[in-house]
Enzyme design. Sequence first.
Site, mmCIF file in Angstrom:
data_model
loop_
_atom_site.group_PDB
_atom_site.id
_atom_site.type_symbol
_atom_site.label_atom_id
_atom_site.label_comp_id
_atom_site.label_asym_id
_atom_site.label_seq_id
_atom_site.Cartn_x
_atom_site.Cartn_y
_atom_site.Cartn_z
ATOM 1 N N ASP A 130 0.802 -1.240 0.000
ATOM 2 C CA ASP A 130 0.000 0.000 0.000
ATOM 3 C C ASP A 130 0.830 1.283 0.000
ATOM 4 O OD1 ASP A 130 -2.176 -1.684 0.214
ATOM 5 O OD2 ASP A 130 -2.212 -1.578 2.399
ATOM 6 N N HIS A 256 -6.172 -9.548 -4.173
ATOM 7 C CA HIS A 256 -4.999 -10.243 -3.622
ATOM 8 C C HIS A 256 -3.939 -10.585 -4.662
ATOM 9 C CE1 HIS A 256 -7.986 -10.780 -0.423
ATOM 10 N NE2 HIS A 256 -6.932 -10.665 0.369
HETATM 11 O O1 F6P Z 1 -1.960 -4.215 3.045
HETATM 12 C C1 F6P Z 1 -2.355 -4.927 1.943
HETATM 13 C C2 F6P Z 1 -3.842 -5.164 1.952
HETATM 14 O O2 F6P Z 1 -4.153 -5.889 0.790
HETATM 15 C C3 F6P Z 1 -4.679 -3.897 2.068
HETATM 16 O O3 F6P Z 1 -4.751 -3.202 0.866
HETATM 17 C C4 F6P Z 1 -5.989 -4.419 2.580
HETATM 18 O O4 F6P Z 1 -6.744 -3.445 3.228
HETATM 19 C C5 F6P Z 1 -5.540 -5.505 3.524
HETATM 20 O O5 F6P Z 1 -4.269 -5.952 3.064
HETATM 21 C C6 F6P Z 1 -6.570 -6.626 3.600
HETATM 22 O O6 F6P Z 1 -6.010 -7.864 3.757
HETATM 23 P P1 F6P Z 1 -6.870 -9.229 3.731
HETATM 24 O O7 F6P Z 1 -7.851 -9.150 2.612
HETATM 25 O O8 F6P Z 1 -5.856 -10.291 3.512
HETATM 26 O O9 F6P Z 1 -7.530 -9.317 5.057
#
Ligand code: F6P
Length: 326
Positions: A130, A256
Amino acid sequence: MAVKCIGLITAGSDAPGMNCLIRAVTRAAIYHGLKVKAVYRGFKGLYSGEIVEFHTQNVSNIIHMGGTILRTSPCKEFQTPEGREQAYKNMTEAGIDALVVIGGDGTMNGIKIFAQEFDIPCIGIPATIDNDIYGTDTTVGYDTALNTIIDAVDKIRDTATSHQRLFFVEVRGGSAAGFLALNGAIASGCEEAIIPQIEAKEDQVGLYVQNGFKKSKNSSIVLVAETEETGGALKYAERVKREYPGIDVRVSILRHLLRGGSPSAHDRIIACRMGAASIHALMEGQRNVMIGLNNDEIVYVPFSKVIKNVKPINQDLLDLLHNLSI
Ligand code: F6P
């Protein structure tokens, strides 16, 4: 007291380049005569005692790998004083006298509290796709994710142009971060970026795109940061469908996909530099700082500053995007 044994942790969401960091921290520590204890599954492993000594060969052949060989996991116990007490007990029993913790903003916050409570030297290393961490120009993983966006948008452009379509492409971004959407849009020649830092005007987006089509364009691609503020790509597609029925609109959600893959050259280099810097910092007696990069120089940023401040977005970049996508 000089540090003799570090605990190494990856926490929060994984990011490309974390393995590069694990290698760099381990090798730099051993080079300088320190022991390395790898903690598995983030703070969960500190709490449950999943701690293993690492030697140089434990980090062989991982420089190119995405994800984290140490794994990561949420840990609700670490959010309680009793859980942190247990984690501290496990850490001291393993002979660890300092921590190097790799992760995003939530991780920096967790480690700041832990360092304060138990008065142990802790060094943070920013790794998240991010790029939303104050005190560093860039985070490990961000460049690779941008490259993945470019690759995806280049492919989407082929079909968007063939069908003369408008695409809303959604990318991740963290709680209030539009760095991936804005710079991803510039790098892949998109028509617009919708990011939480800039008040989004849905009608303007529709009009802008319609004007784009009217002028000369065959297709249009808009990157949308996935956050509560923006509401995501589907919301915009619905709105355009309702209000501009002449436009053929589609959505692609990358999500993802952006977290995986082999780290880019840039991410590998900054990971090597930041990893080694974390050990230099400990040897210089630094504690409770995050390693950052400022104008290509390594800097130490106190956790309190990292947590308190929000990284600003460069508004000029939005103008640049608009100027170049006419
Ligand atoms: O930090 C990376 C990230 O993909 C963010 O953009 C997102 O808010 C967070 O991780 C969510 O992660 P997960 O979907 O694995 O819970």
